[in-house]
Scaffold this motif. Structure first.
Motif, PDB file in Angstrom:
ATOM      1  N   GLY A   1       5.180  -7.608  -1.426  1.00  0.00           N
ATOM      2  CA  GLY A   1       5.034  -6.164  -1.251  1.00  0.00           C
ATOM      3  C   GLY A   1       5.325  -5.434  -2.554  1.00  0.00           C
ATOM      4  N   LEU A   2       6.453  -5.768  -3.175  1.00  0.00           N
ATOM      5  CA  LEU A   2       6.850  -5.104  -4.423  1.00  0.00           C
ATOM      6  C   LEU A   2       5.872  -5.404  -5.547  1.00  0.00           C
ATOM      7  N   ASN A   3       5.543  -6.691  -5.688  1.00  0.00           N
ATOM      8  CA  ASN A   3       4.679  -7.093  -6.787  1.00  0.00           C
ATOM      9  C   ASN A   3       3.306  -6.443  -6.680  1.00  0.00           C
ATOM     10  N   TYR A   4       2.712  -6.552  -5.502  1.00  0.00           N
ATOM     11  CA  TYR A   4       1.372  -5.990  -5.336  1.00  0.00           C
ATOM     12  C   TYR A   4       1.392  -4.469  -5.370  1.00  0.00           C
ATOM     13  N   ALA A   5       2.514  -3.847  -4.953  1.00  0.00           N
ATOM     14  CA  ALA A   5       2.616  -2.389  -4.997  1.00  0.00           C
ATOM     15  C   ALA A   5       2.419  -1.895  -6.421  1.00  0.00           C
ATOM     16  N   CYS A   6       2.980  -2.628  -7.381  1.00  0.00           N
ATOM     17  CA  CYS A   6       2.876  -2.197  -8.777  1.00  0.00           C
ATOM     18  C   CYS A   6       1.434  -2.260  -9.269  1.00  0.00           C
ATOM     19  N   TYR A   7       0.733  -3.338  -8.907  1.00  0.00           N
ATOM     20  CA  TYR A   7      -0.669  -3.440  -9.320  1.00  0.00           C
ATOM     21  C   TYR A   7      -1.516  -2.392  -8.585  1.00  0.00           C
ATOM     22  N   MET A   8      -1.237  -2.228  -7.281  1.00  0.00           N
ATOM     23  CA  MET A   8      -2.043  -1.307  -6.496  1.00  0.00           C
ATOM     24  C   MET A   8      -1.788   0.141  -6.891  1.00  0.00           C
ATOM     25  N   SER A   9      -0.565   0.437  -7.344  1.00  0.00           N
ATOM     26  CA  SER A   9      -0.270   1.817  -7.761  1.00  0.00           C
ATOM     27  C   SER A   9      -1.159   2.199  -8.939  1.00  0.00           C
ATOM     28  N   GLU A  10      -1.405   1.242  -9.814  1.00  0.00           N
ATOM     29  CA  GLU A  10      -2.273   1.512 -10.967  1.00  0.00           C
ATOM     30  C   GLU A  10      -3.709   1.747 -10.514  1.00  0.00           C
ATOM     31  N   VAL A  11      -4.131   0.973  -9.494  1.00  0.00           N
ATOM     32  CA  VAL A  11      -5.488   1.143  -8.952  1.00  0.00           C
ATOM     33  C   VAL A  11      -5.629   2.538  -8.361  1.00  0.00           C
ATOM     34  N   ILE A  12      -4.632   2.914  -7.534  1.00  0.00           N
ATOM     35  CA  ILE A  12      -4.700   4.224  -6.869  1.00  0.00           C
ATOM     36  C   ILE A  12      -4.627   5.347  -7.911  1.00  0.00           C
ATOM     37  N   ARG A  13      -3.719   5.159  -8.872  1.00  0.00           N
ATOM     38  CA  ARG A  13      -3.550   6.186  -9.903  1.00  0.00           C
ATOM     39  C   ARG A  13      -4.851   6.413 -10.668  1.00  0.00           C
ATOM     40  N   SER A  14      -5.477   5.300 -11.090  1.00  0.00           N
ATOM     41  CA  SER A  14      -6.696   5.489 -11.872  1.00  0.00           C
ATOM     42  C   SER A  14      -7.836   5.989 -10.989  1.00  0.00           C
ATOM     43  N   ALA A  15      -7.817   5.636  -9.687  1.00  0.00           N
ATOM     44  CA  ALA A  15      -8.852   6.149  -8.790  1.00  0.00           C
ATOM     45  C   ALA A  15      -8.719   7.656  -8.641  1.00  0.00           C
ATOM     46  N   ILE A  16      -7.457   8.115  -8.563  1.00  0.00           N
ATOM     47  CA  ILE A  16      -7.236   9.565  -8.448  1.00  0.00           C
ATOM     48  C   ILE A  16      -7.689  10.262  -9.727  1.00  0.00           C
ATOM     49  N   LEU A  17      -7.331   9.653 -10.862  1.00  0.00           N
ATOM     50  CA  LEU A  17      -7.701  10.272 -12.144  1.00  0.00           C
ATOM     51  C   LEU A  17      -9.213  10.253 -12.352  1.00  0.00           C
ATOM     52  N   ALA A  18      -9.896   9.298 -11.683  1.00  0.00           N
ATOM     53  CA  ALA A  18     -11.330   9.176 -11.892  1.00  0.00           C
ATOM     54  C   ALA A  18     -12.126  10.220 -11.112  1.00  0.00           C
ATOM     55  N   ILE A  19     -11.473  10.838 -10.115  1.00  0.00           N
ATOM     56  CA  ILE A  19     -12.192  11.869  -9.347  1.00  0.00           C
ATOM     57  C   ILE A  19     -12.456  13.062 -10.264  1.00  0.00           C
TER      58      ILE A  19
ATOM     59  N   PHE B   1       0.831  -1.205   0.000  1.00  0.00           N
ATOM     60  CA  PHE B   1       0.000   0.000   0.000  1.00  0.00           C
ATOM     61  C   PHE B   1       0.865   1.255   0.000  1.00  0.00           C
ATOM     62  N   ILE B   2       1.865   1.271   0.906  1.00  0.00           N
ATOM     63  CA  ILE B   2       2.732   2.454   0.997  1.00  0.00           C
ATOM     64  C   ILE B   2       3.485   2.663  -0.319  1.00  0.00           C
ATOM     65  N   LEU B   3       4.129   1.576  -0.808  1.00  0.00           N
ATOM     66  CA  LEU B   3       4.891   1.693  -2.058  1.00  0.00           C
ATOM     67  C   LEU B   3       3.967   2.045  -3.218  1.00  0.00           C
ATOM     68  N   GLY B   4       2.815   1.402  -3.271  1.00  0.00           N
ATOM     69  CA  GLY B   4       1.871   1.649  -4.365  1.00  0.00           C
ATOM     70  C   GLY B   4       1.407   3.087  -4.373  1.00  0.00           C
ATOM     71  N   PHE B   5       1.147   3.610  -3.187  1.00  0.00           N
ATOM     72  CA  PHE B   5       0.704   4.993  -3.063  1.00  0.00           C
ATOM     73  C   PHE B   5       1.789   5.942  -3.565  1.00  0.00           C
ATOM     74  N   LEU B   6       3.041   5.672  -3.123  1.00  0.00           N
ATOM     75  CA  LEU B   6       4.158   6.528  -3.543  1.00  0.00           C
ATOM     76  C   LEU B   6       4.371   6.446  -5.055  1.00  0.00           C
ATOM     77  N   ILE B   7       4.278   5.234  -5.589  1.00  0.00           N
ATOM     78  CA  ILE B   7       4.459   5.082  -7.045  1.00  0.00           C
ATOM     79  C   ILE B   7       3.366   5.848  -7.779  1.00  0.00           C
ATOM     80  N   ALA B   8       2.122   5.755  -7.295  1.00  0.00           N
ATOM     81  CA  ALA B   8       1.018   6.446  -7.954  1.00  0.00           C
ATOM     82  C   ALA B   8       1.246   7.951  -7.944  1.00  0.00           C
ATOM     83  N   LEU B   9       1.656   8.483  -6.778  1.00  0.00           N
ATOM     84  CA  LEU B   9       1.920   9.921  -6.690  1.00  0.00           C
ATOM     85  C   LEU B   9       3.042  10.316  -7.633  1.00  0.00           C
TER      86      LEU B   9
END
Lengths: 226, 311
Positions: A103-121, A35-43
């Protein structure tokens, strides 16, 4: 040949307990890390910095393009071997390797989720925030990101369930999780039918309530949106 | 520089394989004595006398002659595996095909089967025998396996990194041992941990991963049987491993056999007759020589009789 579930369960049960704890431990730490890594990657990917965006994209594509099992093998077998070549003794436990790999693997998938969620707002939120005199970063942190994360909670829930089931691949790097413990028992007693049936049921017992929770969460979030 | 490293590696591998021969050979006499005591040698000749005459074979054998024979194998060198061309080879394969061939069974199929489910597959009638150097144990007999006479002895050994500071068995007390899940070596290692002879234990899902674990420093030593170690030590120079010479095998009386169904009892008797004839005329030893096995693995026909549960 006889099938004896009761006996198998009684003999298997003492080792399944600690194995289940290991699975939950790996899942918990790996999810927090992801979650932390994914969030940072998305930002990072949403920032104005084009170079950062490109670098992160390459990393994400690299990790998404290789199997999780291979990544875990890499962390567990290859890194220590590389360090050993240079005379440094590194000992990564199987559990730590699992947490890092997942952690690393899921961070990459989750970063895309967070990124698209942010873009969807809706962009209107940003405009409204700016009109009210907030700074752009304040609007992001106070309104857009909390909303985006709230919208992705059901997806995260599903990732946790997938992760719990995926931990079984860590049997290959000697993490004493559910599959390896069961495999040990099955190989020793040849009670193949019993052991793996018990294992499958145990995974179901864990994941069915969790997916129920995720579903009701999803409903709840949708209701409050209206 | 590269040549130097290559030379060094070759030297290590060669030393390791010499060391290996020395270790197994010295264990040989002890192994043979122990098994002679425990098995019932006098029953072997009686069995041979009952051998069916030419032309009259058991129903099971006739079925195998007509419809073919399926070997249930978890491919692993040197027991049974596929060579570069995809053909099945190995010690177990050679013995099985030699015996079956003499019995008139020529249509032989190898069905790759995970080791831990091979007995299930045997009972389900999906394969006709087990191999991979399966130990003859009472627990397996209770699972429905009807074993052939002893095909060979198997000892256990310890492998360590070539640059390891482990010099004696006692040094293992604070070390991490890698074993393959479900192997008899795993049982031995569990006992060693309980006795404080080994620090801790990691389970891997296959033999090659235990070697990789020591190679990358994730474990300090591997405990496995000599059959499992031999091809790796001979073939793969990337694994800088060596035998722990001072280790005393604990499985000196461990005997391997092919596992059949109890329903095929008469066929197994026919199989044993040929197997023992091969032991007596040296054909079995020739197979071991072909695979660079130590003479220690050979078990003669007199001391190799298996007493199955159904008998």
């Amino acid at each position: 040949m006889t099938v004896n579930f009761k006996e198998a369960f009684i003999q298997l049960y003492p080792s399944l307990g600690p194995a289940l704890l290991t699975v939950l431990e790996i899942t918990l730490f790996a999810f927090v890390l992801a979650f932390i890594l994914g969030f940072l990657i998305a930002l990072g990917r949403l920032s104005q910095n084009k170079i950062l965006d490109r670098v992160l994209l390459v990393i994400v594509e690299f990790i998404r393009g290789t199997p999780l099992l291979v990544q875990c093998f890499y962390i567990y077998f290859v890194f220590p071997a590389l360090f050993k070549m240079f005379g440094v003794k590194v000992n990564i436990t199987a559990i730590l390797a699992g947490v890092m790999g997942f952690g690393l693997n899921y961070a990459c998938y989750m970063s895309e989720v967070i990124r698209s969620a942010i873009l969807a707002i809706d962009n209107g939120q940003m405009e409204a925030g700016l009109a009210l005199g907030f700074k752009k970063s304040q609007v992001m942190m106070k309104f857009i990101i909390p909303n985006a994360i709230r919208n992705s909670i059901p997806v995260f829930g599903n990732y946790i369930i997938t992760m719990i089931k995926d931990t079984s691949i860590l049997a290959s790097i000697s993490a004493a999780e559910l599959l390896l413990v069961t495999k040990n028992y099955a190989a020793k007693t040849f009670q193949t039918i019993e052991s793996y049936t018990i294992l499958a049921l145990l995974y179901l017992v864990i994941s069915l309530p969790l997916s129920q929770i995720v579903r009701s969460l999803e409903k709840k979030l949708n209701r409050s949106k209206r | 520089m590269k040549k130097k490293i290559l030379g060094l590696m070759m030297a290590i591998t060669m030393t390791a394989s010499f060391v290996a021969c020395g270790a197994t050979e010295s264990a040989a006499p002890a192994a043979k004595e122990e098994t002679t005591e425990t098995t019932e040698a006098e029953e072997a000749p009686a069995e041979e006398a009952e051998a069916p005459a030419e032309g009259e074979v058991s129903a099971a054998l006739q079925n195998y002659i007509d419809n073919g024979f399926r070997i249930g194998a978890d491919p692993f060198a040197p027991y049974i595996y596929q060579d570069e061309s995809g053909a099945w080879v190995g010690v177990d394969y050679d013995i099985l095909t030699a015996v079956l061939g003499e019995l008139g069974v020529t249509n032989i199929e190898v069905k790759p089967t995970a080791y831990e489910s091979v007995i299930l597959e045997l009972n389900n009638d999906n394969v006709d025998c087990t191999c991979d150097g399966m130990y003859i144990t009472e627990a397996r007999m209770q699972q429905g396996v009807y074993f052939s006479d002893v095909i060979y002895y198997e000892n256990d050994c310890v492998l360590i990194a070539a640059d390891s500071d482990i010099a004696a068995e006692a040094d293992l007390a604070d070390k991490k041992l890698a074993v393959t899940s479900g192997s008899v070596a795993a049982d031995l290692a569990e006992a060693m941990v309980a006795e404080g002879k080994v620090g801790s234990l990691d389970y891997y899902t296959s033999n090659d991963l235990t070697f990789a674990a020591v190679n990358s420093g994730q474990a300090d030593a591997v405990l496995c049987d000599c059959f499992a170690a031999a091809p790796t030590m001979a073939d793969d120079s990337n694994l800088s491993l060596k035998y722990l010479d001072s280790y005393t095998p604990q499985l000196e009386d461990a005997v391997a056999g092919f596992g059949f169904r109890a329903a095929d009892k008469e066929f197994v008797a026919e199989f044993n007759t040929v197997l023992n004839a091969m032991k007596d005329d040296g054909r079995l030893q020739a197979i071991f020589e072909k695979w660079n096995m130590s003479a220690a693995v050979f078990c003669d026909s007199a001391s190799g009789h298996t007493v199955n549960l159904a008998e």
